[in-house]
Design a protein around this motif. Structure first.
Motif, PDB file in Angstrom:
ATOM      1  N   ALA A   5      32.381  40.122  50.776  1.00 35.40           N
ATOM      2  CA  ALA A   5      33.519  39.224  50.601  1.00 35.40           C
ATOM      3  C   ALA A   5      33.087  37.960  49.873  1.00 35.40           C
ATOM      4  N   LYS A   7      30.470  37.569  47.861  1.00 39.42           N
ATOM      5  CA  LYS A   7      30.151  37.850  46.462  1.00 39.42           C
ATOM      6  C   LYS A   7      31.420  38.013  45.645  1.00 39.42           C
ATOM      7  N   LEU A   8      32.399  38.687  46.216  1.00 38.41           N
ATOM      8  CA  LEU A   8      33.639  38.910  45.488  1.00 38.41           C
ATOM      9  C   LEU A   8      34.331  37.586  45.202  1.00 38.41           C
ATOM     10  N   ARG A  11      32.616  35.816  42.427  1.00 41.43           N
ATOM     11  CA  ARG A  11      32.891  36.359  41.097  1.00 41.43           C
ATOM     12  C   ARG A  11      34.355  36.293  40.733  1.00 41.43           C
ATOM     13  N   VAL A  13      36.967  37.674  42.120  1.00 41.41           N
ATOM     14  CA  VAL A  13      37.780  38.888  42.268  1.00 41.41           C
ATOM     15  C   VAL A  13      38.932  38.581  43.217  1.00 41.41           C
ATOM     16  N   ILE A  14      40.144  38.814  42.763  1.00 42.16           N
ATOM     17  CA  ILE A  14      41.268  38.566  43.675  1.00 42.16           C
ATOM     18  C   ILE A  14      41.791  39.885  44.238  1.00 42.16           C
ATOM     19  N   GLY A  15      42.240  39.806  45.506  1.00 43.69           N
ATOM     20  CA  GLY A  15      42.803  40.980  46.166  1.00 43.69           C
ATOM     21  C   GLY A  15      44.316  40.919  46.145  1.00 43.69           C
ATOM     22  N   ALA A  18      45.966  37.711  47.574  1.00 44.25           N
ATOM     23  CA  ALA A  18      45.920  36.546  46.684  1.00 44.25           C
ATOM     24  C   ALA A  18      46.886  36.733  45.532  1.00 44.25           C
ATOM     25  N   LEU A 273      45.176  45.665  40.361  1.00 43.46           N
ATOM     26  CA  LEU A 273      43.975  44.845  40.259  1.00 43.46           C
ATOM     27  C   LEU A 273      42.766  45.629  39.770  1.00 43.46           C
ATOM     28  N   GLN A 276      40.215  44.487  37.033  1.00 47.37           N
ATOM     29  CA  GLN A 276      39.019  43.701  37.293  1.00 47.37           C
ATOM     30  C   GLN A 276      37.799  44.610  37.334  1.00 47.37           C
ATOM     31  N   VAL A 277      37.982  45.789  37.915  1.00 48.73           N
ATOM     32  CA  VAL A 277      36.860  46.724  38.013  1.00 48.73           C
ATOM     33  C   VAL A 277      36.498  47.254  36.632  1.00 48.73           C
ATOM     34  N   ARG A 280      34.715  44.548  34.950  1.00 44.25           N
ATOM     35  CA  ARG A 280      33.604  44.082  35.784  1.00 44.25           C
ATOM     36  C   ARG A 280      33.566  42.570  35.881  1.00 44.25           C
ATOM     37  N   VAL A 281      34.760  41.993  35.986  1.00 44.32           N
ATOM     38  CA  VAL A 281      34.811  40.548  36.204  1.00 44.32           C
ATOM     39  C   VAL A 281      36.107  40.235  36.945  1.00 44.32           C
TER      40      VAL A 281
ATOM     41  N   GLU B 501      39.921  46.375  50.507  1.00 45.83           N
ATOM     42  CA  GLU B 501      39.564  45.901  49.173  1.00 45.83           C
ATOM     43  C   GLU B 501      38.076  45.644  49.055  1.00 45.83           C
ATOM     44  N   LEU B 502      37.477  45.212  50.178  1.00 38.33           N
ATOM     45  CA  LEU B 502      36.037  44.998  50.153  1.00 38.33           C
ATOM     46  C   LEU B 502      35.345  46.306  49.785  1.00 38.33           C
ATOM     47  N   LEU B 508      31.897  45.670  42.235  1.00 37.43           N
ATOM     48  CA  LEU B 508      31.883  44.360  41.598  1.00 37.43           C
ATOM     49  C   LEU B 508      30.974  43.386  42.327  1.00 37.43           C
TER      50      LEU B 508
END
Lengths: 324, 511
Positions: A5, A7-8, A11, A13-15, A18, A273, A276-277, A280-281, B501-502, B508
């Motif tokens: 969580a 690290k995301l 970087r 990364v929004i879920g 959000a 979403l 993003q994958v 890779r950002v 989501e994790l 990533l």
């Protein structure tokens, strides 16, 4: 788990939470959803704005129209059947050509007239629409895709998705159909998602089912490094969605037709979403930058220029080694 | 900006809710724990007899509330028969009369009730004894002599009333009787005769006693025997006494059905009467004596308490007020964990019906019905029906499936009738439809995962809703729902990642 969580978050990364609370809630007024949820509306707006769209052959709005459709379909060897209010690619059937006894589906399989009539009836009853609302059927032109992606497509039409935030293109990806996705470019069904560098229009990383891959699962060809011609023009078409609809957080689906050039397939008020994958950002960094600069960006060209200078793939990382 | 508005609103709501709660607990002394909570039982009496072809009058006794028990929701099921209350002289029993002008052949009459059993007695019977009724004539001089002999025996071996009673009981507890007792009623006398004898001897001794007949609400049983015991008047109230013969259930579980020498059922105009009593324990929530008495401890200002409603309304609200709890669970599971269900609040309704069937059987029932429903749905695909008639047909099939499943399953007790009616069939139909569409569009794996997810969330919701204090707190302090609402509002602005989501974005996080 918390490390992931953290690290995301780092970087950007929004879920979904959000996205829904922060971005869609803020930027997309509910009364405007209609313009993009109903593909017929979207086509109308696009034509008004001068954007090319796949030609609408027939619009079926009630059950009794179905039987007259049979002759009309004879005029078009290839077509696509779509629920006007569908989502996630549900209910879409892509037809390659008529064969003995019916038609051949893109990706294989035969459909008889009864199958098609039944499917149309289901769509009209609202089986594929949000909330089970009664729906219409769109029968539209099947795009002849540009040979650009020929080596990395398995039947069907690859498309280009651009997420546009407040009228500024934020991120882009190419979606490639596979056998698993039944000829549809939909990532949920097993299509391949490929990140695109907004500055150059070149493909970067690829993924399928959320995991990174290097080659197309069906053709085995490499996916990164493909350059999309007329990329700036494509970005301008995408950014135009803001003027068209007034929605501030949109997914724009474009497709490259061999003859007609770039066409608008559909708009999406709740874009996924996975982009993003594929790139890779995370999105957040880019969205924040857009928020900071938005006031100073005036017209369409300025917005697109901003996007192409600020969001270069090198600034994130490349697949073959160069790290930031 | 919006977030601040939300936080402010939820703070206000939480503050209101908590202050009312605190006021009720500190100033008004509302109890934080349930007192005298109860078990629920379903009771069914089935009486069959052969009618002679003319008018029939069937007198049947019904249990009364009192002591450890309260009786609710009585149903008399007797097609064709009229029902009246009261009857011939039955002293202080409750008797009903089924009557019909003309009946022939085998007849079945049913009495059903829900009985609440408390852990603390609400008080014993206080109707004063009538000496005239309790004294019976002796059948013969031999009988008189034997009884007096038994009385003398017990008296000699005891010092006071209390020990006398105990001694008398000990004579009658032996599996094989001896002496005077054996002479009067036989060496292997059944419980009823022993109890009758005890009461006779006690009455002779000048101690007021009477027989009590009923059933033991101890464990679920398809066939539960009528048991007998007796009560002794101590000057203020009737205290229960029992013999330690045949029956192993504790005395507190004895539900008094009727008292005295009357039969349980008496049929005029018919013969061959057979009776059977079935009891089953229900999973539903406890009722408190507070609800029954309509008060909460001794506090005065309870005008706005839900405890002042009639019992039936209280029961309804007890369930209704649990729904927000279920909604909270779903909001948390969806937003924080990311589990998707077929229908946003479908798990709450499924969880409510689990309260009737108990968790395990509820899950089994759900799985069986959904699986079979899916099979039928896939078959319907071939028929190419329009959408709405197809859905309606699925609903009919689901209803029939439910009926079949409950008929076929042996281990379902008599409550099945009730639980089948409440199982949300419409929800199940929609679940089956959505699941099959998902199956066709996205494959079997996706559909089954979401199906299990929905079931799991329903089970979780049920578990939370059944936690011991939850129901009491929500019902006694409904203002706590404002706090719950405040929590939901805050969750509404949660922008953090979902657990799923994790996993989805795990790539990533690498590199």
């Amino acid at each position: 788990m918390f490390r992931i969580a953290h690290k995301l978050r780092e970087r950007g990364v929004i879920g979904l939470n959000a996205r829904n609370a922060g971005y869609i809630g803020e930027q997309n007024p509910r009364r405007l959803y209609r313009l993009v949820d109903d593909k017929v509306e979207t086509k109308r707006l696009a034509i008004e704005a001068g954007i090319t769209v796949p030609q609408l052959y027939e619009l079926v709005e009630s059950q009794f129209q179905i039987r007259y459709l049979r002759e009309k379909l004879a005029e078009h060897p290839r077509f696509v059947i779509k629920p006007a209010k569908g989502s996630q690619g549900d209910g879409i059937i892509v037809i390659d050509k008529p064969i003995v006894g019916g038609w051949r589906k893109s990706g294989g399989g035969r459909l008889t007239w009864d199958d098609i009539a039944f499917h149309l009836s289901n769509i009209l009853s609202g089986m594929y629409s949000l909330g089970g609302q009664p729906d219409c059927v769109i029968i539209e032109e099947r795009v002849e895709f540009d040979p650009l992606f020929e080596k990395v497509t398995f039947h069907g039409v690859p498309d280009i998705r651009v997420v546009v935030y407040r009228g500024v293109p934020a991120m882009g990806m190419v979606r490639l159909p596979t056998r698993e996705s039944d000829g549809k470019a939909n990532l949920h069904k097993g299509g391949v998602g490929v990140g695109v560098d907004l500055a150059s229009g070149r493909t970067t990383f690829a993924m399928q089912h959320g995991a990174p891959i290097d080659e197309h699962p069906d053709t085995g060809e490499p996916i990164s490094g493909i350059e999309i011609p007329g990329w700036t023009h494509l970005l301008k078409l995408a950014a135009l969605s803001f003027e068209m609809t007034g929605l501030g957080y949109v997914g724009v689906d474009l497709v490259l037709d061999r003859n007609k050039g770039p066409m608008l397939l559909e708009l999406n008020a709740r874009p996924g979403l996975a982009i993003q994958v594929a790139n890779r950002v995370g999105l957040r960094g880019r969205l924040d930058k857009i928020d900071a600069a938005r006031e100073s960006l005036g017209d369409l060209d300025a917005r697109v220029a901003f996007s192409q200078t600020t969001f270069r793939a090198e600034l994130d990382a490349l697949p073959n080694g160069t790290r930031q | 900006m919006r977030s601040r508005h939300v936080f402010a609103l939820s703070l206000v709501l939480a503050f209101i809710g908590l202050s009312v709660f605190v006021y009720k607990v500190w100033v008004l002394d509302f109890p934080l724990e349930e007192d005298a909570s109860s078990q629920n039982w379903s009771l069914e009496l089935k009486a069959t007899f052969r009618a002679d072809g003319g008018p029939v009058k069937a007198h049947v006794m019904a249990p009364q509330a009192g002591g450890y028990f309260s009786v609710y929701q009585e149903n008399f099921i007797s097609p064709g028969f009229g029902l009246t209350q009261g009857g011939d002289d039955v002293s202080n029993n409750r008797q009903f009369v089924w009557s019909i002008r003309e009946a022939e052949g085998e007849q079945s009459l049913y009495y059903r009730a829900i009985v609440y059993q408390f852990t603390r007695s609400t008080g014993l019977a206080t109707d004063p004894p009538s000496h005239a009724k309790n004294r019976r004539e002796f059948a013969s001089t031999a009988e008189e002599a034997a009884i007096h002999a038994l009385l003398r025996e017990a008296t000699e071996r005891s010092a006071d009333n209390e020990t006398f009673i105990a001694t008398l009981k000990s004579f009658l507890n032996d599996d094989i009787l001896s002496g005077n007792a054996a002479m009067l009623i036989g060496r292997a006398a059944p419980l009823k005769d022993r109890v009758d004898l005890a009461v006779r001897v006690l009455n002779e001794a000048g101690i007021d006693a009477r027989t009590v007949h009923g059933v033991a609400l101890h464990k679920t049983a398809r066939v539960t025997p009528i048991i007998h015991w007796f009560e002794i008047w101590n000057g203020r109230e009737w205290t229960p006494h029992r013999l330690l013969f045949e029956v192993t259930a504790p005395t507190e579980s004895f539900l008094p059905w009727w008292r005295g020498d009357h039969p349980m059922i008496d049929v005029e105009g018919g013969g061959g009467v057979r009776i059977g009593v079935a009891v089953s324990q229900r999973a539903e929530s406890a009722i408190t004596s507070a609800m029954l008495r309509g008060d909460v401890t001794t506090s005065p200002v309870t005008k706005f308490s839900l405890y002042n409603l009639p019992i039936e309304s209280q029961l309804v609200y007890r369930v209704l007020l649990l729904i927000p709890i279920g909604a909270l669970v779903i909001a948390l599971v969806r937003q924080m964990i990311g589990i998707r269900t077929f229908g946003t609040f479908m798990p709450v309704l499924i969880a409510l019906s689990f309260r009737e069937t108990e968790l395990f059987w509820g899950i089994v029932l759900f799985t069986v019905v959904v699986s079979m429903g899916l099979l039928v749905r896939f078959y319907f695909e071939h028929l190419k029906l329009l959408l709405v008639p197809r859905l309606a047909s699925m609903l009919v099939v689901v209803v029939l499936l439910m009926a079949c499943v409950s008929l076929l399953s042996e281990s379902m007790t008599l409550d099945v009738g009730l639980s089948v009616a409440l199982f949300p069939m419409v929800i199940m139909t929609m679940t089956i439809e959505r699941m099959s569409v998902l199956w066709e569009e996205h494959g079997a794996k996706e559909a089954i995962i979401q199906g299990l997810g929905s079931l799991g969330v329903a089970a979780l919701t049920f578990t939370v809703m059944s936690l011991p204090h939850v129901e009491h707190m929500v019902f006694t302090f409904p203002e706590l729902l404002l706090v719950l609402l405040a929590t939901l509002l805050v969750i509404g602005r949660y922008t953090g990642p979902r657990l799923t989501e994790l996993y989805r974005f795990r790539h990533l996080a690498k590199r």
